[in-house]
Design a protein around this motif. Structure first.
Motif, PDB file in Angstrom:
ATOM      1  N   TRP A  78       0.818  -1.231   0.000  1.00 37.41           N
ATOM      2  CA  TRP A  78       0.000   0.000   0.000  1.00 37.41           C
ATOM      3  C   TRP A  78       0.844   1.268   0.000  1.00 37.41           C
ATOM      4  O   TRP A  78       0.368   2.339  -0.386  1.00 37.41           O
ATOM      5  CB  TRP A  78      -0.971  -0.007   1.181  1.00 37.41           C
ATOM      6  N   PHE A  87      -4.653  -8.009  13.450  1.00 42.71           N
ATOM      7  CA  PHE A  87      -3.879  -6.931  14.047  1.00 42.71           C
ATOM      8  C   PHE A  87      -2.383  -7.187  14.093  1.00 42.71           C
ATOM      9  O   PHE A  87      -1.587  -6.300  13.922  1.00 42.71           O
ATOM     10  CB  PHE A  87      -4.339  -6.675  15.492  1.00 42.71           C
ATOM     11  N   THR A 104       1.361  -3.376  15.400  1.00 44.44           N
ATOM     12  CA  THR A 104       1.404  -2.750  14.082  1.00 44.44           C
ATOM     13  C   THR A 104       1.449  -1.238  14.148  1.00 44.44           C
ATOM     14  O   THR A 104       1.947  -0.603  13.235  1.00 44.44           O
ATOM     15  CB  THR A 104       0.174  -3.120  13.246  1.00 44.44           C
ATOM     16  N   GLU A 105       0.900  -0.657  15.194  1.00 42.69           N
ATOM     17  CA  GLU A 105       0.842   0.809  15.249  1.00 42.69           C
ATOM     18  C   GLU A 105       0.186   1.363  13.997  1.00 42.69           C
ATOM     19  O   GLU A 105       0.591   2.382  13.457  1.00 42.69           O
ATOM     20  CB  GLU A 105       2.242   1.415  15.415  1.00 42.69           C
ATOM     21  N   GLY A 106      -0.803   0.650  13.513  1.00 35.92           N
ATOM     22  CA  GLY A 106      -1.583   1.206  12.420  1.00 35.92           C
ATOM     23  C   GLY A 106      -0.990   1.025  11.042  1.00 35.92           C
ATOM     24  O   GLY A 106      -1.348   1.747  10.120  1.00 35.92           O
ATOM     25  N   GLY A 107      -0.062   0.050  10.876  1.00 30.85           N
ATOM     26  CA  GLY A 107       0.572  -0.108   9.567  1.00 30.85           C
ATOM     27  C   GLY A 107      -0.020  -1.188   8.695  1.00 30.85           C
ATOM     28  O   GLY A 107       0.525  -1.500   7.647  1.00 30.85           O
ATOM     29  N   ASN A 108      -1.144  -1.787   9.110  1.00 31.40           N
ATOM     30  CA  ASN A 108      -1.654  -2.950   8.406  1.00 31.40           C
ATOM     31  C   ASN A 108      -2.787  -2.600   7.452  1.00 31.40           C
ATOM     32  O   ASN A 108      -3.907  -2.318   7.865  1.00 31.40           O
ATOM     33  CB  ASN A 108      -2.135  -3.963   9.458  1.00 31.40           C
ATOM     34  N   ALA A 109      -2.498  -2.710   6.160  1.00 35.16           N
ATOM     35  CA  ALA A 109      -3.493  -2.345   5.150  1.00 35.16           C
ATOM     36  C   ALA A 109      -4.586  -3.390   5.021  1.00 35.16           C
ATOM     37  O   ALA A 109      -5.564  -3.178   4.319  1.00 35.16           O
ATOM     38  CB  ALA A 109      -2.809  -2.148   3.799  1.00 35.16           C
ATOM     39  N   VAL A 149      -6.369  -4.428   7.519  1.00 39.02           N
ATOM     40  CA  VAL A 149      -7.178  -4.295   8.729  1.00 39.02           C
ATOM     41  C   VAL A 149      -8.671  -4.406   8.419  1.00 39.02           C
ATOM     42  O   VAL A 149      -9.456  -4.829   9.257  1.00 39.02           O
ATOM     43  CB  VAL A 149      -6.824  -2.969   9.449  1.00 39.02           C
ATOM     44  N   LEU A 171       8.109  -1.562   7.418  1.00 40.14           N
ATOM     45  CA  LEU A 171       8.470  -1.079   8.754  1.00 40.14           C
ATOM     46  C   LEU A 171       8.726  -2.281   9.667  1.00 40.14           C
ATOM     47  O   LEU A 171       8.073  -3.315   9.540  1.00 40.14           O
ATOM     48  CB  LEU A 171       7.343  -0.223   9.335  1.00 40.14           C
ATOM     49  N   ASP A 176       5.779  -3.782  11.465  1.00 40.48           N
ATOM     50  CA  ASP A 176       4.866  -4.488  10.574  1.00 40.48           C
ATOM     51  C   ASP A 176       5.407  -5.867  10.212  1.00 40.48           C
ATOM     52  O   ASP A 176       4.637  -6.817  10.032  1.00 40.48           O
ATOM     53  CB  ASP A 176       4.622  -3.670   9.302  1.00 40.48           C
TER      54      ASP A 176
END
Lengths: 450, 450
Positions: A21, A62, A66-71, A73, A296, A299
């Motif tokens: 992504w 999750f 991941t701190e929000g890095g997973n496309a 989700v 990252l 991730d």
């Protein structure tokens, strides 16, 4: 008819590579965009793929940190998505994943029969038992059921669904306006199933669909998984890094099928392949390195955790050190073993492991020119490694377009791949037989004996 | 904004009248034809209907002694069908029935959120508890759960689904390619539900959909049903033969909603109406008589049995005698009472009863000119009988086309119905508010208090 390579396209809108992504060419919102999925379906059909394939997890993947890095989700429920793509395409098959653990067979049978009717015979069901603790917690459980129990339930679930798909014989509908006879009551059947896990009277309230039964697909790698696949699957999706392990799997499944009285030609084995295609080797390598550079650290760790059903959390470990020992859990056992094997055989550090896995999530990554990639596919296809492949483009749509524009023509030149669709249904394109309705077969046998 | 009549179109491909399939104009295979459903959707959109509505039963509605005369023996799973119709339309809403008794809330939430994404905000969920013994036997039970238990489970099921639809806040996705932050972790929420019937951790693995929540629709008539509807429904589908009972229902629901602190304007009450439209009264009556003449006796008996959840089997009774006493069962209680009321008020024999019921299956049948039909709809709409109507064309597509070509223009002339779609989503067209995400609301409240 010469044997041809079968091709599935594994196209989550987010791309297969974990960092896809972030690639400039990849729509960042692809996973939740219907328009983008429609574009991918049309592109796969342009490439004459047998089917569009979608995995499914019944929980947010999750990972650990991941701190929000997973496309990945969020996405779509696969059957709902494929139903919407069906009227936008004509020949492409649709293989949707659905769980035998967290759905009821009456609902499973209905939604796939409906998809088969809507698509005029292009539906397939990828049967999974759903191996994560996260999914269990979305369905009233604290922990998931033991591996063996899930597989016993799966076998019975598939059995019930098949009985339900035989509720209506092919000629059950008369629809005679003059007499008022809509259907032939003796050609409509109860399932009358009463087993260990399910009790289902039937009949299904969806008519027999164009394929009779949507194509049954599985991806089990464990002993239980192989047993179920050999007994019931028509297409098997599998993950191998090397021809020799693919051959071991191929021969084992075909032998098991033969042992169960099945024609081994009616079980197509399709390993996953994630291709980086370049007009030169350097260009292909550049595409690979480009995506690797976008991963990252957190991730990468989350990916390993997610792939192993949540059981392998490497948070806090030295990323440039070796993989620690795994403990036994009820998570996805075959994936745990595969991850271990990849690390061991390549002498990978944790970082090297996740970089490699990130491209195809456990599947075989090939990096090269169209000729090199076609050579590899041909070698596997001609040496009992594969009947076809599930292509997992690392990023989209460019990774798919590269394959369609560069590799497909090379396979066609070699006579290994179709130049037009052979049939109307997925079953016809895959060369799989039409399943005779069990009640019609029983009556025919009875009449022959009289 | 002037209050406008809302219109739903109830379009099972088989037509609403039990003998519809025998009518020369009706495709006999309409129930199982995707192409025919696509034609109906386009026709409803031409008529500017708010939504296409599909009921659902989770079992074959055999009835007692149909001898193969039931055109509703097989159809489609509604969400799968609507997903396929969504890309073929632009403005029409899609209200699909799904069961709170025989599905799991995680699956329900997913499929409706997916449909809402695919249709760009046009999904609605008709919440039903599924009241037949036949359905129970398709889901591991010998008998169905008691009425009150089904409703308790339904209330909790809806609660869980709504929590799951709030998993992602509207601004949860960041998708910043440079930083690698795909989503905002604090804007993604677990449901953390643990109740009497369900334990669901969440979050949902489908993003927040265009409507926030698909529109919640219900059709409960019993005291339990009215309570659930007043608490959670935004649209209520109901069955009345007379304005006074419609008014009693309308006022009761609005009062209950007000008592629960809801804005009664946010609950739209839509009785079912089955119209026979003629350019003259005689032409309308001729259309009605034509269909009545096509009903077979055994199909009439099977219809009554099916409508009452299998509890009223009139096989063997004198068809030209009165309706025998009903015994209490766990079947559909409100339908049993309605059938009894229709017979009593009209002094119907069994034959007269099924002939009347056959046209609209318990709903209000109107036979007349466009002006007469518009007069009736206007009277109900302006006198606390209805906020709109679910139109149940007796046969298809002609019964729908008659309404679109003749009645809609009459309603438009009177300023009672739209001349173009007001909004993009079903919610906007119905004039219903966007549901603020509970987590965003809680944070806003907290910030305001600080």
């Amino acid at each position: 008819m010469t044997r041809k390579i079968r091709l599935g396209a594994f196209l989550p809108g987010s791309g297969q590579h974990i960092a896809a992504w972030r690639h400039p060419d990849q729509p960042a919102d692809g996973a939740t965009s219907f328009a983008f999925h429609a574009e991918l379906a049309r592109e796969a059909e342009r490439g004459l793929f047998d089917a569009y394939f979608l995995a499914d997890g019944l929980a947010v993947a999750f990972g650990g940190s991941t701190e929000g890095g997973n496309a990945k989700v969020a996405g779509f429920e696969p059957v709902t998505l494929f139903a919407a793509l069906a009227p936008l395409t004509r020949n492409l098959g649709f293989i949707a994943t659905a769980s035998t653990t967290y759905e009821e067979p009456y609902n499973t049978a209905r939604k796939f029969a409906s998809l088969d009717l809507i698509s005029d015979g292009r539906a397939g069901w990828n049967v999974v038992t759903t191996a994560t603790e996260a999914a269990a917690r979305n369905f009233n459980l604290d922990r998931q059921l033991p591996h063996a129990d899930r597989y016993k339930r799966a076998a019975e679930h598939v059995e019930v669904v098949r009985k339900l798909w035989d509720s209506f014989e092919d000629d059950a509908f008369i629809r005679d306006k003059d007499s008022g006879v809509f259907y032939h009551p003796e050609r409509v059947h109860h399932a009358d199933h009463a087993g260990e896990h399910f009790k289902v009277k039937g009949p299904l309230n969806v008519s027999r669909s164009p394929q009779g039964h949507p194509v049954i697909v599985q991806a089990g790698q464990s002993d239980d998984g192989r047993g179920l696949a050999a007994a019931t699957a028509e297409v098997i999706f599998t993950a191998h890094q090397r021809l020799d392990t693919a051959q071991e799997f191929y021969r084992d499944i075909k032998a098991r099928a033969r042992g169960l009285g099945r024609d081994p030609g009616h079980i197509l084995i399709m390993p996953g392949v994630s291709p980086f295609v370049g007009r030169s080797e350097a260009e292909a390598r550049e595409k690979y390195d480009r995506l690797t550079s976008l991963i990252l650290e957190e991730d990468g760790i989350a990916l390993i955790k997610g792939l192993t059903g949540g059981s392998l959390d490497l948070t806090g470990h030295d990323l440039d050190g070796p993989l620690p020992e795994l403990e036994h859990t009820e998570g996805n056992q075959s994936r745990q073993a595969l991850i271990r094997q990849i690390a061991d055989e390549n002498g990978f550090t944790i970082r090297q492991l996740y970089q490699w896995v990130a491209s195809a999530r456990g599947h075989f990554t090939v990096v090269g020119t169209p000729v090199q990639i076609a050579d590899t596919l041909q070698e596997w296809f001609e040496n009992e490694g594969a009947d076809g492949f599930n292509i997992l483009p690392p990023w989209l749509p460019a990774g798919l377009t590269d394959f369609v524009d560069l590799v497909i023509p090379e396979l066609q030149r070699r006579g290994l791949f179709r130049t037009e669709y052979e049939g109307r249904t997925l079953r016809q394109n895959l060369g799989l037989p039409y399943p005779v309705n069990r009640h019609a077969a029983a009556r025919a046998a009875l009449q022959a004996a009289e």
